[in-house]
Design a protein around this motif. Structure first.
Motif, mmCIF file in Angstrom:
data_model
loop_
_atom_site.group_PDB
_atom_site.id
_atom_site.type_symbol
_atom_site.label_atom_id
_atom_site.label_comp_id
_atom_site.label_asym_id
_atom_site.label_seq_id
_atom_site.Cartn_x
_atom_site.Cartn_y
_atom_site.Cartn_z
ATOM 1 N N TYR A 2 45.620 35.469 43.470
ATOM 2 C CA TYR A 2 45.273 36.894 43.297
ATOM 3 C C TYR A 2 45.304 37.719 44.621
ATOM 4 O O TYR A 2 45.266 38.977 44.612
ATOM 5 C CB TYR A 2 43.942 37.314 42.574
ATOM 6 N N TYR A 3 44.502 37.437 45.605
ATOM 7 C CA TYR A 3 44.276 38.128 46.834
ATOM 8 C C TYR A 3 44.965 37.620 47.913
ATOM 9 O O TYR A 3 45.639 36.776 48.339
ATOM 10 C CB TYR A 3 42.710 37.728 47.331
ATOM 11 N N LEU A 7 42.927 38.651 53.603
ATOM 12 C CA LEU A 7 41.386 38.761 52.842
ATOM 13 C C LEU A 7 41.003 37.313 52.839
ATOM 14 O O LEU A 7 39.779 37.047 52.911
ATOM 15 C CB LEU A 7 41.540 39.483 51.548
ATOM 16 N N ILE A 8 41.758 36.245 52.299
ATOM 17 C CA ILE A 8 41.336 35.017 51.986
ATOM 18 C C ILE A 8 40.785 34.537 53.769
ATOM 19 O O ILE A 8 39.746 33.733 53.579
ATOM 20 C CB ILE A 8 42.374 34.050 51.676
ATOM 21 N N LEU A 81 39.922 30.275 43.264
ATOM 22 C CA LEU A 81 39.469 31.633 43.033
ATOM 23 C C LEU A 81 38.041 31.883 43.093
ATOM 24 O O LEU A 81 37.295 32.635 43.288
ATOM 25 C CB LEU A 81 40.352 32.344 41.803
ATOM 26 N N LYS A 85 35.367 33.982 45.214
ATOM 27 C CA LYS A 85 34.240 34.659 44.848
ATOM 28 C C LYS A 85 33.088 34.521 45.403
ATOM 29 O O LYS A 85 32.168 35.328 45.789
ATOM 30 C CB LYS A 85 34.435 34.850 43.250
ATOM 31 N N LEU A 95 35.515 42.389 46.899
ATOM 32 C CA LEU A 95 36.814 41.871 46.366
ATOM 33 C C LEU A 95 37.564 43.083 45.558
ATOM 34 O O LEU A 95 36.821 43.574 44.833
ATOM 35 C CB LEU A 95 36.829 40.625 45.768
ATOM 36 N N PRO A 96 38.698 43.112 45.902
ATOM 37 C CA PRO A 96 39.479 44.358 45.102
ATOM 38 C C PRO A 96 39.664 43.470 43.539
ATOM 39 O O PRO A 96 39.804 42.504 43.400
ATOM 40 C CB PRO A 96 40.742 44.267 45.817
ATOM 41 N N PRO A 98 41.431 42.330 40.704
ATOM 42 C CA PRO A 98 42.939 41.695 40.606
ATOM 43 C C PRO A 98 43.707 42.415 39.848
ATOM 44 O O PRO A 98 43.238 43.059 38.843
ATOM 45 C CB PRO A 98 42.795 40.302 40.167
#
Length: 587
Positions: A2-3, A7-8, A81, A85, A95-96, A98
């Motif tokens: 998703y990200y 960002l990860i 995921l 989080k 986090l944006p 998804p």
């Protein structure tokens, strides 16, 4: 995923692996690393290392390894995921949202509402236990010698005598009847009236492995049927894939997990210090539950009730557990009916002795089987021995079969040579003897494929340990030559870094994989040792490995060639391969 990868990586960088793991494992500095007892297998000497420079962990005992995401996934049994989080929250990184469809969003929101309903219900039951109405339920727990601390630990509660209290409470919190029905909290009668599913019962919240309430079990106070009532199957609750108290037992880090029948057996044993205890949920033990246990242990001890029903349940569970790859033993609870009675009467010290002397499951099966035969009668003894032999025939591992033949003939005083002949005779009748050559053929094929896997692994290890080899090896081998999907992805990341003269970042490479299996593979490559060879032997080994891998890649390409031109190009490369030589003296 998703990200975005950036960002990860940012989340990983802001979660120092030593700090994160230190909150779970007692680590002590040793050289440039930190060491502690591995949380993923039972050990007495620390072999679990955490390396700040690499931002990786690795256990030299069991091979567990990876970056900070891997650790959270493996320890907490999270998806990738879920680990993202948790670590984002820890680092205060927002986090944006998804990008998911409205349908998927609605489904997730509904699932969260169901979790919220169960959480509110659990709080309500726990509160009721402390009221005047709940005195009868509290006395029940006290009579069963359960302490206030343990009541709190398990969130035990009371559903009072009035049949719609919880319904009214949850309705006041704006939960619809449709959701409450779906959660299994209420029921609707023929007159369309809504009432609580549970009333006049002591309550046992059922948690998933992430400590979320997903269902309830209730025991009636006084007379009434059924004695025990569980929540129905729901979106959150699948009886066949959950175990009571596994949320606690999975972190016990013992070398086994105990399986018992009932809620009170679990609670009594936990109170006595056996936090590794779980129970199935009112159903026969399932393969899903066995696979769930396999995530956390290799060894299971069965301590079902010491009666005919308990013995039958044990016999049904043994093959299911073995099929999942678990080693199974059975506890002797004589002279008591269940673990709760045993622990309250004889105490932990005697229970420890029973654990130490737990019976091998195969011999437990034979002991039960023996009750059907009068071994003083020669004919019946012969029948019994034939039955044992037929069980030996079912074993597929030759070493296991030999070990059990040795033990059986010794325990039951059977002539070993005669017994082996009987096993072979029965094996021949059911066709197992004829099947053995086929098994051997499969093994040879697997060995060949495993040889290519070893070549891929070895080449990547050498590239990691000696980055100067890249210019030499990359003339002949490219990431596309790694036919295993995982090895291809690892090779691609390593080649890209070395092509741009960048330092290999193991923890960053691990980010590209979402499964624990692949993450451990990367960790093993970066932590694995290569043979300390002299330059001549090392050169020979690398040439052989490159040749094997490239030959396999070209063979694969030739089998999948689409036209003559492609085939001619492959043949040309095969000719060039015959002239290949990588010299390590040319630095």
């Amino acid at each position: 995923m998703y990200y975005p990868e950036e960002l990860i990586e940012e989340i990983r960088v802001h979660n120092d692996i030593v700090e994160v793991i230190s909150s779970y494992v007692n680590l002590k500095p040793k050289g440039s690393s930190y060491f502690g007892l591995c949380p993923f297998h039972n050990e007495k000497t620390p072999s679990f290392s955490v390396t700040p420079d690499k931002q990786m962990y690795y256990c030299f005992g069991c091979g567990a390894g990876g970056n900070v995401y891997t650790f959270i996934m493996e320890y907490e049994n999270f998806t990738f995921l879920e680990a993202v989080k948790q670590l984002a929250d820890r680092a205060n990184i927002r986090l944006p949202s998804p990008e998911i469809s409205e349908e998927a969003k609605e489904k997730l929101n509904k699932k969260q509402r169901l979790y919220d309903i169960n959480k509110e219900a659990a709080r309500y039951f726990y509160y009721q236990l402390k009221t005047q109405r709940g005195q009868k339920a509290l006395e029940y727990f006290k009579k069963r010698q359960i302490t206030i601390d343990v009541i709190k630990k398990f969130g035990l509660g009371y559903a009072n005598y009035y049949g719609d209290d919880l319904y009214k409470y949850l309705k006041a919190k704006q939960y619809s009847e449709a959701l409450l029905l779906e959660a299994g909290i209420i029921v609707k009668d023929k007159k369309n009236n809504y009432t609580d599913r549970f009333w006049n019962r002591v309550m046992f919240p059922i948690f998933d492995v992430h400590n979320r309430v997903i269902a309830f079990g209730g025991r009636v106070l006084g007379d009434g049927n059924p004695k025990y009532l569980n929540s129905p199957e729901t979106t959150l609750f699948d009886k066949s894939n959950n175990l009571y108290a596994l949320n606690i037992a999975r972190t016990a880090r013992k070398d086994h997990i105990l399986i018992v029948e009932g809620y009170m057996d679990v609670i009594s044993l936990h109170q006595a210090g056996y936090n590794q205890t779980v129970a199935s949920l009112g159903t026969a033990f399932t393969s899903g539950q066995a696979r769930l246990l396999k995530r956390y242990t290799d060894n299971v001890l069965i301590a079902y009730d010491n009666d005919e029903a308990g013995r039958k349940a044990t016999l049904r569970s043994i093959p299911i557990l073995k099929e999942a790859g678990l080693t199974v033993k059975v506890l002797n609870l004589n002279p008591y009916k269940d673990p709760d009675d045993f622990i309250n009467n004889l105490g932990p010290k005697t229970f420890d002795q029973r654990i130490e002397n737990a019976q091998n499951s195969f011999f437990f099966e034979l002991e039960v089987l023996n009750q059907d035969y009068n071994v003083e009668d020669p004919d019946q003894k012969t029948q019994f021995i034939r039955k044992i032999a037929s069980k030996i025939v079912e074993m597929t591992n030759d070493i296991e079969k030999d070990n059990y033949i040795e033990a059986v003939t010794k325990n039951y005083q059977i002539n070993k040579e005669h017994f082996i002949n009987l096993v072979n005779e029965l094996g021949s009748k059911v066709g197992l003897v004829e099947k053995r050559p086929t098994v051997n053929k499969i093994n040879k094929k697997e060995q060949k494929e495993d040889g290519i896997g070893q070549a891929q692994k070895l080449l990547l290890k050498y590239l990691i340990k000696d980055e100067a080899l890249y210019d030499k090896i990359s003339r002949y081998i490219q990431p596309s030559d790694f036919k295993s999907e995982a090895y291809y992805k690892i090779a691609k990341a390593i080649y890209e870094a070395l092509e741009h003269k960048q330092t290999l970042n193991a923890a960053s490479i691990i980010n590209q994989f979402e499964t624990l299996e692949d993450q451990k593979l990367v960790a093993g490559l970066f932590n694995g040792e290569v043979s300390d060879l002299n330059i001549k032997d090392k050169e020979k080994l690398i040439n052989e490995t490159v040749y094997k891998l490239k030959r396999f890649s070209l063979d694969y390409a030739s089998r999948n060639a689409k036209d003559v031109e492609q085939l001619q190009n492959i043949i040309a490369q095969q000719r060039q391969l015959q002239k290949m030589h990588i010299s390590l003296n040319e630095r």
